[in-house]
Design an enzyme around this catalytic site. Structure first.
Site, PDB file in Angstrom:
ATOM      1  N   LYS A 151       7.943  32.083   0.396  1.00 54.55           N
ATOM      2  CA  LYS A 151       6.859  31.146   0.694  1.00 54.55           C
ATOM      3  C   LYS A 151       5.637  31.817   1.306  1.00 54.55           C
ATOM      4  O   LYS A 151       4.553  31.254   1.302  1.00 54.55           O
ATOM      5  CB  LYS A 151       7.354  30.021   1.624  1.00 54.55           C
ATOM      6  CG  LYS A 151       8.275  29.027   0.916  1.00 54.55           C
ATOM      7  CD  LYS A 151       8.412  27.729   1.694  1.00 54.55           C
ATOM      8  CE  LYS A 151       9.228  26.716   0.902  1.00 54.55           C
ATOM      9  NZ  LYS A 151       9.424  25.457   1.627  1.00 54.55           N
ATOM     10  N   LYS A 179      14.220  28.907  -9.222  1.00 50.17           N
ATOM     11  CA  LYS A 179      14.767  27.569  -8.954  1.00 50.17           C
ATOM     12  C   LYS A 179      13.704  26.477  -9.137  1.00 50.17           C
ATOM     13  O   LYS A 179      12.515  26.700  -8.902  1.00 50.17           O
ATOM     14  CB  LYS A 179      15.413  27.501  -7.571  1.00 50.17           C
ATOM     15  CG  LYS A 179      14.488  27.084  -6.463  1.00 50.17           C
ATOM     16  CD  LYS A 179      15.232  26.546  -5.244  1.00 50.17           C
ATOM     17  CE  LYS A 179      14.198  25.982  -4.289  1.00 50.17           C
ATOM     18  NZ  LYS A 179      14.595  24.895  -3.463  1.00 50.17           N
ATOM     19  N   LYS A 236      10.110  21.126  -5.835  1.00 47.97           N
ATOM     20  CA  LYS A 236       9.111  20.059  -5.865  1.00 47.97           C
ATOM     21  C   LYS A 236       7.715  20.597  -5.595  1.00 47.97           C
ATOM     22  O   LYS A 236       6.737  19.954  -5.913  1.00 47.97           O
ATOM     23  CB  LYS A 236       9.481  18.925  -4.913  1.00 47.97           C
ATOM     24  CG  LYS A 236       9.621  19.289  -3.456  1.00 47.97           C
ATOM     25  CD  LYS A 236       9.824  18.023  -2.625  1.00 47.97           C
ATOM     26  CE  LYS A 236      11.180  17.996  -1.960  1.00 47.97           C
ATOM     27  NZ  LYS A 236      11.292  18.949  -0.836  1.00 47.97           N
TER      28      LYS A 236
HETATM   29  P1  ADP Z   1      12.342  21.929  -2.335  1.00 47.50           P
HETATM   30  O1  ADP Z   1      12.710  23.363  -2.332  1.00 47.50           O
HETATM   31  O2  ADP Z   1      12.424  21.299  -3.693  1.00 47.50           O
HETATM   32  O3  ADP Z   1      11.064  21.633  -1.608  1.00 47.50           O
HETATM   33  P2  ADP Z   1      13.885  21.079   0.012  1.00 47.50           P
HETATM   34  O4  ADP Z   1      13.614  22.388   0.677  1.00 47.50           O
HETATM   35  O5  ADP Z   1      13.300  19.850   0.619  1.00 47.50           O
HETATM   36  O6  ADP Z   1      13.489  21.177  -1.537  1.00 47.50           O
HETATM   37  O7  ADP Z   1      15.445  20.912  -0.118  1.00 47.50           O
HETATM   38  C1  ADP Z   1      16.113  19.666  -0.132  1.00 47.50           C
HETATM   39  C2  ADP Z   1      17.514  19.837  -0.640  1.00 47.50           C
HETATM   40  O8  ADP Z   1      17.503  20.009  -2.068  1.00 47.50           O
HETATM   41  C3  ADP Z   1      18.254  21.048  -0.089  1.00 47.50           C
HETATM   42  O9  ADP Z   1      19.615  20.687   0.108  1.00 47.50           O
HETATM   43  C4  ADP Z   1      18.165  22.050  -1.184  1.00 47.50           C
HETATM   44  O10 ADP Z   1      19.215  22.978  -1.160  1.00 47.50           O
HETATM   45  C5  ADP Z   1      18.243  21.158  -2.418  1.00 47.50           C
HETATM   46  N1  ADP Z   1      17.581  21.772  -3.575  1.00 47.50           N
HETATM   47  C6  ADP Z   1      16.276  22.101  -3.672  1.00 47.50           C
HETATM   48  N2  ADP Z   1      16.003  22.631  -4.874  1.00 47.50           N
HETATM   49  C7  ADP Z   1      17.189  22.645  -5.571  1.00 47.50           C
HETATM   50  C8  ADP Z   1      17.563  23.054  -6.881  1.00 47.50           C
HETATM   51  N3  ADP Z   1      16.656  23.572  -7.722  1.00 47.50           N
HETATM   52  N4  ADP Z   1      18.859  22.913  -7.267  1.00 47.50           N
HETATM   53  C9  ADP Z   1      19.772  22.379  -6.421  1.00 47.50           C
HETATM   54  N5  ADP Z   1      19.485  21.973  -5.163  1.00 47.50           N
HETATM   55  C10 ADP Z   1      18.206  22.090  -4.731  1.00 47.50           C
HETATM   56 NA    NA Z   2      14.044  24.499  -0.156  1.00 44.60          NA
END
Ligand code: ADP
Ligand code: NA
Length: 324
Positions: free
Chosen positions: A111, A192, A195
């Site tokens: 990040k 990965k 969002k």
């Molecule tokens: P992001 O990385 O999408 O902003 P968050 O950091 O808010 O998401 O993570 C929220 C939850 O979603 C966490 O438990 C994270 O491990 C899970 N998560 C985020 N991206 C993925 C993905 N691509 N596949 C599976 N789980 C995910």
């Molecule tokens: Na995350």
């Protein structure tokens, strides 16, 4: 009954990665565990956020949780910043975290890479995350695979605190889903799905309408082989779509390989899109109903109250143990 804690950042519309890695597990676990589900808005502000957009995202995330099946009679759903104990214990956790271990966190590296201004809070994010979890005497943390390193740090900090001061914290276990622990980007299947990805075609959002879902799946990167087979190394795009299909339709990877044997990627992709739409459509319908209801605010207020009761007790113990 054992206790579960997990959080999601209100940093944009949730993707199907968040659904698979997080929310879907939460819905199942709430029947057999004492669950705390948190909207971690204090984590979201570690990178710049627009004020009004953040407010909308917080409300939207709450509605998504509920529309997906989180039941406020079974689970405690709340906003992190409404329970001040999080930042209080966060500070204590920072005080026992080492620079070196925070520097090793791959999420921080990802990040902050190439950014001119990086906040100190982005760096100490994992210490706050440890506090989030430890406040509730959490036994189990259901998360996607990307959070494994942060969870290991949480365990280290809990043990370090218990050894250095008094035995205050439960050392939590991590729970990662068997299938779909890491849903990948549709455009770069070695990265990965997130969002906060700038490429909108890379992610399917939980609120995308059926047409958009079909379009994005059809333009997902695969390969030129034309064979639906699970091989993460050589066929990352197809393997990712198989994971997504399996999770959303409830079929196993083997069943799907058989189902699409001799068929092209066109049929396969249609099947993937249909499976996603079948699950998301009813969630979306409920979402728009919930978003407009005053009940949502009531649920969040009650959640913050319930969470505070537990969190404040832990804070008292932790302060006493540290001599504060
Ligand atoms: P992001 O990385 O999408 O902003 P968050 O950091 O808010 O998401 O993570 C929220 C939850 O979603 C966490 O438990 C994270 O491990 C899970 N998560 C985020 N991206 C993925 C993905 N691509 N596949 C599976 N789980 C995910
Ligand atoms: Na995350």
């Amino acid at each position: 009954m054992s206790t579960i804690f997990s959080g999601i950042q209100p940093s944009g519309t949730l993707t199907i990665g968040n659904y698979v890695g997080a929310i879907r597990q939460f819905v199942e676990l709430q029947n057999s565990h004492n669950c705390f589900f948190c909207i971690v808005d204090e984590h979201a502000v570690t990178v710049p956020q627009e004020r009004l957009k953040l407010r909308d995202n917080i409300r939207s995330l709450a509605a998504i949780y509920l529309a997906s099946g989180i039941d406020p009679n079974k689970s405690t759903l709340f906003i992190q910043s409404e329970v001040p104990a999080h930042t209080q214990l966060g500070w204590m956790m920072q005080s026992i975290s080492y620079m070196g271990e925070l520097e090793r966190m791959t999420q921080f590296k990802d990040k902050s890479e190439g950014k001119e201004a990086v906040s100190s809070a982005l760096f100490t994010y994992p210490s706050l995350m440890a506090a989030d979890i430890l406040l509730y005497n959490t036994d189990l943390v259901p998360v996607g695979d990307d959070q494994k390193q942060h969870l290991e740090l949480t365990r280290d900090l809990a043990q370090r605190f218990n050894n250095r001061f008094l035995d205050v914290f439960t050392v939590p276990e991590i729970s990662i889903p068997k299938v779909g622990a890491r849903i990948m980007s549709l455009q770069e299947p070695t990265k990965k799905m997130s969002k906060s990805d700038e490429n909108a075609k890379a992610s399917i959002f939980m609120l995308d309408d059926p047409k958009k879902i079909e379009k994005k799946i059809k333009s997902a990167v695969t390969d030129s082989e034309g064979i639906v087979k699970y091989d993460k190394e050589n066929k990352p795009g197809v393997s990712n779509l198989l994971d997504i299909h399996a999770v959303f339709s409830g079929e196993t990877i083997e069943e799907l390989e058989r189902k699409y044997e001799g068929k092209g990627y066109g049929d396969f992709k249609q099947g993937v899109a249909d499976a996603i739409i079948n699950v998301l459509k009813p969630i979306q319908d409920r979402y728009y109903e919930i978003l407009d209801s005053a009940l949502l605010d009531q649920i969040l207020d009650q959640g913050a109250e319930k969470a505070s009761l537990v969190a404040n007790k832990t804070i008292q113990k932790a302060k006493k143990a540290m001599g504060l």
